[in-house]
Write a protein that holds these residues in place. Structure first.
Motif, short mmCIF file in Angstrom:
data_model
loop_
_atom_site.label_atom_id
_atom_site.label_comp_id
_atom_site.label_asym_id
_atom_site.label_seq_id
_atom_site.Cartn_x
_atom_site.Cartn_y
_atom_site.Cartn_z
N ARG A 235 30.79 45.37 58.92
CA ARG A 235 30.39 46.23 58.44
C ARG A 235 30.64 47.17 57.07
NH1 ARG A 235 31.67 48.68 63.60
NH2 ARG A 235 30.99 47.24 64.97
N GLY A 236 31.85 47.29 57.20
CA GLY A 236 32.24 48.25 56.00
C GLY A 236 32.27 47.73 54.43
N THR A 237 32.55 48.55 53.71
CA THR A 237 32.34 48.08 52.16
C THR A 237 33.67 48.74 51.46
OG1 THR A 237 31.17 49.95 51.78
CG2 THR A 237 30.01 47.83 51.89
N PRO A 263 37.28 44.64 49.53
CA PRO A 263 36.07 43.75 49.30
C PRO A 263 35.80 43.65 48.12
CG PRO A 263 35.50 46.13 49.61
CD PRO A 263 37.04 46.00 49.75
N PHE A 264 35.27 42.31 47.61
CA PHE A 264 35.22 41.74 46.52
C PHE A 264 33.34 41.95 46.21
CE2 PHE A 264 34.16 38.52 43.01
CZ PHE A 264 35.23 38.99 42.03
N LYS A 265 33.25 42.80 45.32
CA LYS A 265 31.69 43.03 45.04
C LYS A 265 30.99 42.50 43.91
CE LYS A 265 32.35 47.44 47.35
NZ LYS A 265 32.56 48.94 47.29
N ASP A 266 29.78 42.08 44.14
CA ASP A 266 29.17 41.64 42.84
C ASP A 266 28.66 42.89 42.05
OD1 ASP A 266 26.79 42.42 44.03
OD2 ASP A 266 26.01 40.62 44.45
N ALA A 267 27.83 42.39 41.03
CA ALA A 267 27.33 43.62 40.09
C ALA A 267 26.43 44.36 40.65
CB ALA A 267 26.64 42.72 38.83
N ASN A 269 26.93 45.47 43.67
CA ASN A 269 27.73 46.31 44.51
C ASN A 269 27.43 45.73 46.04
OD1 ASN A 269 29.80 48.29 44.73
ND2 ASN A 269 28.41 49.85 45.34
N HIS A 270 27.08 44.46 45.94
CA HIS A 270 27.17 43.77 47.42
C HIS A 270 28.31 42.96 47.71
CE1 HIS A 270 23.12 44.77 48.04
NE2 HIS A 270 22.44 43.90 47.06
N VAL A 271 29.05 43.23 48.95
CA VAL A 271 30.18 42.59 49.16
C VAL A 271 29.97 41.12 49.14
CG1 VAL A 271 32.09 42.40 50.75
CG2 VAL A 271 31.03 44.49 50.38
N GLN A 272 30.66 40.34 48.20
CA GLN A 272 30.40 39.00 48.21
C GLN A 272 31.48 38.35 49.53
OE1 GLN A 272 27.75 38.58 46.49
NE2 GLN A 272 28.45 36.73 45.33
N TYR A 273 32.64 38.56 49.16
CA TYR A 273 33.85 38.36 50.23
C TYR A 273 34.86 39.20 49.91
CZ TYR A 273 35.83 36.00 45.91
OH TYR A 273 36.12 35.72 45.00
N TRP A 274 35.79 39.08 50.98
CA TRP A 274 36.86 40.00 50.95
C TRP A 274 38.26 39.33 50.62
CZ3 TRP A 274 36.77 44.99 53.19
CH2 TRP A 274 35.32 45.32 53.51
N ILE A 275 39.02 39.90 49.86
CA ILE A 275 40.41 39.45 49.59
C ILE A 275 41.41 40.20 50.29
CG2 ILE A 275 41.97 39.27 47.63
CD1 ILE A 275 39.72 38.13 46.61
N GLY A 276 42.29 39.44 51.07
CA GLY A 276 43.17 40.27 51.79
C GLY A 276 44.84 39.79 51.54
N TYR A 277 45.66 40.57 51.66
CA TYR A 277 46.83 40.20 51.73
C TYR A 277 47.92 40.91 52.66
CZ TYR A 277 47.54 44.68 49.08
OH TYR A 277 47.47 45.82 48.80
#
Lengths: 550, 132
Positions: A235-237, A263-267, A269-277
């Motif tokens: 859901r979130g961004t 969140p990793f967003k495109d130009a 501002n749509h979330v493409q995928y998530w980076i996590g650590y």
């Protein structure tokens, strides 16, 4: 000799041959050669290039300028990965004749044919001009769609190599870091996980996705984690983080980690995928917990301190009131003796001198009164004794216990004779103690043994002692009526009586006095008994009473 | 039978009467000096001290106003003229601490006051021992 490379043409097919010819013509033109010279040079290059395309492998044409102090040339270098020496094709022979100079060299399997063509000596060549030519070749409009395609291909190839190299660097970096790095799609499924994550959990990426991490995240933390991963992500961004315990595969321990998702967003501002650590914060957690424990400990300590000072006040209060009570008991018992004695004396006087003036009933009452007064006197005397057993009154001196026993026996002479009692005494030691109190102690125990004897059996009292490592233990054994041991806890307390006063006279203070005396000597008193068989009273004193005698 | 020559020091008139009775039952002949406290006792001793009248025993109660028994005993023992006269402490209490103290001060004996006529006679007999 300084060779400046200006352009390259791969030699693979007929199209390349045309390109080679065209580039050679251009180079000759740029070098200020006449049209016929341009054609001658280009023809020579074409001839050699054809050979390579026909029979060679991985061929390549490199166009150069060689500029020395005296001579200047344009140079076409045709390289071929496959050696063609030993066989001089027709084309090459022709080309040799067309150029001013040539050189054929082989290096390993590679053959290199260089064709030199003079440039006019007055033709100026400098670095700037060479750069200009290079850019000319680079920006030369494509001769054909083929060339265009080919150039794009080469560019892509180059980019891909660069990306691969950079990706490899990142991969190495993420794998080397002692933190979990991963990426998730918008459903929370792992796309990538670094080595550390897989090594720590001991699971594969597929398994983690399939099990939804359930086997590696601590049970109590799983809901938070799964919410973050599978609800927030879908859901979130905005970036999120939480703290969970993750199982270390090596030792099975659950270690605190902080999970962060960005969140990793495109130009658009749509979330493409998530980076996590995920970072190990166990030490920090333990530290926090310890700190918290420490604070609690400190609070407890303060509470204890407070409690202690309250207790100290109580003790002080108790000591004070104890002393008051002791003084009161002394004064009261001391002063009560006088009136009681008068009561006793005058009732006796009446009973002796006025017998005729009083009727039977009156004499009976008078006798009862006298008995009551006698009991009261005994009670007062015992209270007086009890009140005088205290720290202030104790005087430690050498006391021969044999003397104490024989004095006590003398005091009870009448009772002993009357009851036909036998008292056997082991030779007793000399101890360091208060003589008066010791006498009172032995007297009270002996008095009890004589008092609580069986009516039909003469009392036999045996006094012995033994030494242990740290105690000296006296035993007073009798063959009296004994008692039920369930009464033991009450026996050494003030005013506790097991028998009614009609059967056995007593104030209920005797054993309380004994206990107080023994306690004043840092000892213990206890008893064993069996109803109808007899009792043994034990007194133990610290072995130190045998030393340091004055 | 020798006559009494005793100094009885007691502030309690009833007790003095009881002992006087008991002593009369033992021997009617004799002199009994009475004092109500230590001060009087010392004054009497001072006045009547000669071969003829010196008492053969001083009987001392302990609880008395002005000068109590132990103090009187101490004063007697300090005075060379009175020192040799025997003293019996005659007390209500059977306080062993007090008894110990008195014996240390030089008393001959410590007797508890009687609670019956019989006991009073026994006490008088014990006193008379010193007059024989």
């Amino acid at each position: 000799m300084t060779m400046h490379e200006l352009a390259r043409v791969t030699l693979e097919n007929e199209m390349d041959l045309i390109l080679a010819h065209k580039r050679s013509m251009k180079l000759a033109e740029l070098a200020g050669l006449s049209l016929s010279a341009q054609t001658t040079f280009a023809t020579a290059v074409s001839e050699v290039s054809r050979n390579t395309i026909d029979s060679g492998k991985g061929g390549c044409l490199i166009l150069n300028v060689e500029s020395e102090q005296r001579d200047k040339y344009i140079v076409a270098c045709v390289k071929d990965e496959q050696t063609t020496t030993g066989k001089s094709p027709e084309g090459l022979e022709y080309a040799k004749r067309l150029v001013n100079k040539y050189r054929i060299s082989t290096q390993g399997a590679e053959t290199s044919i260089e064709l030199y063509y003079y440039i006019a000596p007055n033709f100026r060549i400098d670095i700037a001009k060479l750069d200009e030519w290079r850019s000319h070749f680079r920006n030369e409009p494509p001769v054909s769609p083929y060339e265009e395609l080919k150039r794009k291909n080469a560019q892509l190839q180059d980019l891909s190599e660069k990306i691969q190299k950079s990706e490899a660097q990142y991969r190495t970096l993420t794998n080397a870091l002692p933190i979990f790095i991963f990426s998730l799609d918008n459903n929370g499924a792992l796309l990538y996980a670094n080595e550390w994550l897989l090594r720590f959990t001991g699971e594969t990426l597929d398994y983690l996705n399939k099990s939804r991490w359930q086997t590696v995240v601590y049970q109590d933390d799983y809901e938070t984690f799964s919410n973050l991963l599978y609800n927030t992500v879908t859901r979130g961004t905005a970036a999120r983080q939480t703290q969970v315990r993750i199982k270390n595969k090596n030792n099975g321990a659950y270690i605190w980690h902080q999970v962060s998702l960005t969140p990793f967003k495109d130009a658009d501002n749509h979330v493409q995928y998530w980076i996590g650590y995920i970072v190990d914060i166990h030490t920090q957690k333990v530290y926090e917990a310890t700190l918290k424990d420490n604070i609690q400990l400190k609070q407890t300590q303060e509470q204890l301190k407070e409690q202690q000072s309250i207790q100290e006040k109580y003790i002080e209060e108790l000591n004070r009131s104890n002393l008051e009570l002791q003084q009161f008991a002394f004064i009261a018992s001391h002063d009560l003796q006088e009136p009681v004695r008068k009561l006793l004396f005058y009732s006796d006087y009446l009973l002796n001198r006025y017998t005729n003036a009083i009727d039977t009933k009156g004499i009976e009452y008078l006798t009862s009164m006298q008995h009551a007064a006698q009991r009261m006197r005994n009670l007062i005397q015992d209270l007086l004794i009890f009140s005088q057993i205290n720290k202030e009154a104790i005087t430690f001196k050498s006391v021969d216990l044999n003397e104490i026993v024989s004095e006590a026996q003398q005091d009870f002479e009448m009772a002993i004779e009357e009851k036909k009692a036998t008292i056997t005494v082991q030779s007793l030691p000399v101890i360091n103690g208060d003589r008066r109190m010791m006498k009172q102690l032995f007297e009270n125990i002996l008095s009890n043994a004589l008092k609580y004897s069986k009516s039909d059996v003469p009392p036999v009292i045996d006094i012995t002692y033994r030494k242990t490592d740290d105690q000296i233990e006296f035993a007073f054994k009798d063959n009296g009526i004994g008692f039920d041991e369930k009464y033991l806890p009450r026996m050494f307390i003030l005013f506790q009586r097991l028998h009614n006063r009609e059967a056995y006279a007593g104030t209920g203070l005797g054993l309380a006095i004994c206990r107080k005396i023994v306690e004043m000597h840092q000892g213990k008193i206890w008893a064993e008994a069996k109803e109808g068989v007899g009792a043994v009273f034990y007194v133990s004193l610290p072995i130190q009473v045998l030393k340091n005698q004055n | 039978m020798k006559a009494w020559k005793i100094l009885l020091v007691d502030d309690d008139a009833e007790d003095r009467a009881i002992i006087e009775d008991a002593m009369a039952s033992v021997n009617t002949e004799g002199i009994i000096y009475f004092a109500e406290n230590g001060e009087q006792a010392l004054a009497i001793l001072d006045t009547f001290l000669d071969a003829e009248n010196t008492p053969c025993l001083v009987v001392l109660d302990l609880n008395m106003p002005k000068m109590n028994g132990t103090e009187t005993l101490r004063n007697m023992k300090k005075n060379e003229r009175f020192r040799e006269i025997p003293v019996i402490i005659y007390s209500t209490s059977i306080n062993s601490l007090e008894k110990e103290k008195c014996m240390q001060l030089g008393a001959h004996d410590y007797i508890t006051k009687p609670v019956s006529i019989n006991e009073s006679r026994e006490t008088a007999k014990r006193f008379y021992e010193f007059c024989k």
